[in-house]
Design a protein around this motif. Structure first.
Motif, PDB file in Angstrom:
ATOM      1  N   TRP A 184       0.787  -0.997  -0.053  1.00  0.00           N
ATOM      2  CA  TRP A 184      -0.029   0.070  -0.007  1.00  0.00           C
ATOM      3  C   TRP A 184       0.910   1.103   0.008  1.00  0.00           C
ATOM      4  O   TRP A 184       1.988   1.199   0.313  1.00  0.00           O
ATOM      5  CB  TRP A 184      -0.906   0.103   1.189  1.00  0.00           C
ATOM      6  N   ARG A 185       0.485   2.274  -0.671  1.00  0.00           N
ATOM      7  CA  ARG A 185       0.799   3.673  -0.566  1.00  0.00           C
ATOM      8  C   ARG A 185       1.355   4.170   0.697  1.00  0.00           C
ATOM      9  O   ARG A 185       0.607   4.095   1.755  1.00  0.00           O
ATOM     10  CB  ARG A 185       0.213   4.693  -1.105  1.00  0.00           C
ATOM     11  N   ALA A 186       2.544   4.470   1.056  1.00  0.00           N
ATOM     12  CA  ALA A 186       3.079   5.361   2.207  1.00  0.00           C
ATOM     13  C   ALA A 186       2.739   6.806   2.223  1.00  0.00           C
ATOM     14  O   ALA A 186       3.350   7.479   1.809  1.00  0.00           O
ATOM     15  CB  ALA A 186       4.556   4.924   2.256  1.00  0.00           C
ATOM     16  N   ASP A 187       1.645   7.088   2.846  1.00  0.00           N
ATOM     17  CA  ASP A 187       0.822   8.358   2.578  1.00  0.00           C
ATOM     18  C   ASP A 187       2.027   9.325   2.929  1.00  0.00           C
ATOM     19  O   ASP A 187       2.141  10.448   2.539  1.00  0.00           O
ATOM     20  CB  ASP A 187      -0.511   8.304   3.288  1.00  0.00           C
ATOM     21  N   ALA A 188       2.532   9.347   4.155  1.00  0.00           N
ATOM     22  CA  ALA A 188       3.479  10.287   4.630  1.00  0.00           C
ATOM     23  C   ALA A 188       4.577  10.560   3.770  1.00  0.00           C
ATOM     24  O   ALA A 188       5.223  11.548   3.763  1.00  0.00           O
ATOM     25  CB  ALA A 188       4.032   9.753   5.900  1.00  0.00           C
ATOM     26  N   LEU A 189       4.936   9.568   2.719  1.00  0.00           N
ATOM     27  CA  LEU A 189       6.026   9.965   1.982  1.00  0.00           C
ATOM     28  C   LEU A 189       5.724  10.211   0.351  1.00  0.00           C
ATOM     29  O   LEU A 189       6.821  10.416  -0.466  1.00  0.00           O
ATOM     30  CB  LEU A 189       6.966   8.714   1.898  1.00  0.00           C
TER      31      LEU A 189
END
Length: 190
Positions: A184-189
């Motif tokens: 899954w996407r690493a939202d913070a990055l």
């Protein structure tokens, strides 16, 4: 009864330590963490190209590829792992930073630190992976490796429009598991 409690305690401590150590890129701000992931990607690709020179052209011609760093632990019937990585869109020259986690059941014992390179042979396959990110798989391997010492059975697999390469960094593992892996996407990055 007391022995069972002790074995369970050791099991949970080992899993927690392994997963915690490998779950993040370490300290740093967003840009520093992105740079650590890109450095890992470059190191892994250098290893892959040295072992399989034809992959350089394959990655260049593909719409995109992904590189992940992962560590997993397998104790008797349970397997768990976590990691991080990046998807490179060759056409747009952009990166999508992602996380991964896996869990499964099967027979095995050991701890393994390994890398995954996925080559997306179609734009749809890459977009599906980035947006959905879920894959199931079976795994059977044997490895005993520390740095440049030791050996491992490393694989290449094909899933539709995706070729997956695995490279073992270090570990001692003998396992045959059925596991699910979630990316899954690493939202913070991003």
């Amino acid at each position: 009864m007391r022995q069972t409690i002790t074995i369970k305690s050791i099991f949970y401590v080992l899993i927690t330590l392994t997963l915690t150590a490998c779950a993040t890129m370490g300290d740093g701000n967003k840009v520093e963490q992105q740079q650590k992931i890109l450095q890992m990607k470059d190191t892994v690709l250098t290893q892959l190209f040295a072992n399989k020179p034809d992959t350089r052209e394959q990655l260049s011609a593909a719409p995109g590829y992904a590189v992940f760093s992962n560590a997993n632990i397998n104790l008797i019937f349970i397997a768990a792992g976590t990691g991080y990585g990046v998807v490179k869109d060759n056409q747009k020259n952009t990166h999508t930073y992602m996380n991964m986690a896996e869990g499964g059941i099967g027979l095995g014992l050991g701890v393994k630190d390994y890398r995954i390179v996925m080559v997306f042979h179609s734009k749809d396959a890459m977009n599906h992976f980035v947006n959905s990110g879920w894959t199931f798989g079976g795994n059977a391997d044997a490895s005993a490796k520390a740095g440049n010492k030791g050996g491992s059975v490393e694989g290449e697999a094909y899933y539709g429009d995706v070729t997956v390469y695995t490279l073992t960094e270090s570990g001692l593992a003998l396992q045959a598991t059925i596991k699910g892996t979630k990316f899954w996407r690493a939202d913070a990055l991003n």
